[in-house]
Write a protein that holds these residues in place. Structure first.
Motif, PDB file in Angstrom:
ATOM      1  N   ASP A 216     -12.349  -3.760   0.556  1.00  0.00           N
ATOM      2  CA  ASP A 216     -11.315  -4.582  -0.069  1.00  0.00           C
ATOM      3  C   ASP A 216     -10.018  -4.462   0.720  1.00  0.00           C
ATOM      4  N   PRO A 217      -9.169  -5.503   0.685  1.00  0.00           N
ATOM      5  CA  PRO A 217      -7.928  -5.473   1.474  1.00  0.00           C
ATOM      6  C   PRO A 217      -7.051  -4.256   1.186  1.00  0.00           C
ATOM      7  N   GLU A 218      -7.017  -3.821  -0.058  1.00  0.00           N
ATOM      8  CA  GLU A 218      -6.134  -2.696  -0.382  1.00  0.00           C
ATOM      9  C   GLU A 218      -6.668  -1.367   0.144  1.00  0.00           C
ATOM     10  N   GLU A 219      -7.873  -1.347   0.715  1.00  0.00           N
ATOM     11  CA  GLU A 219      -8.451  -0.105   1.232  1.00  0.00           C
ATOM     12  C   GLU A 219      -8.189   0.107   2.723  1.00  0.00           C
ATOM     13  N   THR A 220      -7.563  -0.877   3.374  1.00  0.00           N
ATOM     14  CA  THR A 220      -7.402  -0.815   4.830  1.00  0.00           C
ATOM     15  C   THR A 220      -6.724   0.480   5.295  1.00  0.00           C
ATOM     16  N   VAL A 221      -5.585   0.765   4.710  1.00  0.00           N
ATOM     17  CA  VAL A 221      -4.813   1.931   5.161  1.00  0.00           C
ATOM     18  C   VAL A 221      -5.533   3.230   4.795  1.00  0.00           C
ATOM     19  N   ALA A 222      -6.106   3.273   3.586  1.00  0.00           N
ATOM     20  CA  ALA A 222      -6.808   4.493   3.157  1.00  0.00           C
ATOM     21  C   ALA A 222      -7.979   4.812   4.086  1.00  0.00           C
ATOM     22  N   LEU A 223      -8.734   3.789   4.485  1.00  0.00           N
ATOM     23  CA  LEU A 223      -9.868   4.024   5.399  1.00  0.00           C
ATOM     24  C   LEU A 223      -9.385   4.493   6.767  1.00  0.00           C
ATOM     25  N   SER A 224      -8.237   3.998   7.205  1.00  0.00           N
ATOM     26  CA  SER A 224      -7.733   4.407   8.516  1.00  0.00           C
ATOM     27  C   SER A 224      -7.228   5.848   8.498  1.00  0.00           C
ATOM     28  N   ARG A 225      -6.986   6.395   7.301  1.00  0.00           N
ATOM     29  CA  ARG A 225      -6.690   7.827   7.197  1.00  0.00           C
ATOM     30  C   ARG A 225      -7.979   8.638   7.073  1.00  0.00           C
TER      31      ARG A 225
END
Length: 298
Positions: A216-225
């Motif tokens: 989901d779009p809101e997961e982009t930053v979390a996955l990159s961490r």
């Protein structure tokens, strides 16, 4: 400094998907680079969503060459600036993993060998996303793409992605680093350092793709961490060939925590593919050992 910290040289209204990691990363890169910059970006996601026919999202001088020749074009720009006595304008290439790992690799190697004073940033979303999610040499082991499908003869990508940080480092250039949009201040700091060195600099940036990764779009930053905190993508800096900075992991996450968030890896959780997850975990642990990710800060 305050004005630059707030500057946005990638205008809103472009055609990137909501939550696009490349758009987030580019805004950060340009903010760190500053106005006195010429950007060169080859064919790829970034070029596609910022330059719809007749329109442009670029608030800086920008050149779009072919997939294969962005480093060569940037080399010509840098040489022309030098000829004109311009020693203040920076040249930055922002290329995707397809242009960097595959099609434009020879041109990149030549630019590094000739020691042009250019910062090359690879935004790595781990496939050819804008043309239909085909694998690239950056696609991780086990990932499903349209050219590494799930079927009787395929369990996703069968090869391990190239280690571009090590490949570039072997060119003996002044600055090589890895970064992610999940740690924006670290990314911007490395962009500024890369621009200050004399000679070529390379920064490898993970930029998740919602469509290709199945998130989901809101997961982009979390996955990159998360990719950092599993050990799968260490954040490092090399200056003049010496490892000078490593981001330590306060809590090492098992790779399953990262993989299970993404549809491209969903098949790995079937019993018959358990060995593939073990292999990925072994790869992450090798990185943790190699870079001392669980030790003291450098």
């Amino acid at each position: 400094m305050e004005a630059q910290a707030q500057a946005n040289y990638l205008a809103p209204g472009h055609n990137a998907c909501p939550g696009c990691g490349v758009a987030i990363g580019t805004r950060l890169i340009l903010r760190a680079a500053g106005r006195d910059t010429i950007v060169v970006s080859p064919t790829g996601c970034l070029e596609t969503f910022t330059s719809t026919y007749g329109l442009s999202a670029w608030e800086l001088p920008w050149v779009h060459p072919l997939f294969e020749n962005a480093p060569a074009v940037a080399s010509g720009i840098e040489a022309a600036l030098k000829y004109k006595g311009n020693d203040h304008t920076h040249v930055v290439v922002i290329g995707g993993d397809g242009a960097t790992f595959d099609i434009g690799f020879g041109s990149l190697s030549g630019m590094l060998e000739r020691e042009h004073d250019i910062l090359y940033v690879c935004y790595d979303n781990e496939a050819y996303m804008n043309t239909g999610i085909q694998r690239s040499a950056a696609t991780p082991y086990g990932a499903v793409t349209n050219t590494t499908p799930l079927g009787e003869l395929s369990r996703g990508e069968a090869h391990w992605k190239k280690d571009m940080v090590e490949i570039v480092r072997s060119h003996n250039i002044p600055y090589v680093a890895s970064a992610t949009i999940g740690y924006p201040h670290d990314l911007m700091k490395k962009v500024k350092k890369g621009m200050l060195v004399k000679g070529p600099a390379y920064i490898h940036v993970i930029t998740p793709c919602n469509l290709g990764w199945g998130i989901d779009p809101e997961e982009t930053v979390a996955l990159s961490r998360m990719i950092v905190n599993t050990g799968l993508f260490p954040l490092v800096e090399y200056e003049n060939g010496r490892l000078t900075s490593v981001r330590k992991l306060k809590q090492v996450l098992p790779v399953e925590e990262y993989l299970k968030k993404q549809k491209r890896f969903a098949h790995l959780f079937e019993d018959e593919n358990a060995e593939m997850i073990k292999a990925i975990q072994t790869f992450a642990e090798a990185n943790i050992q190699k870079y001392g990710l669980a030790g003291e800060e450098l």
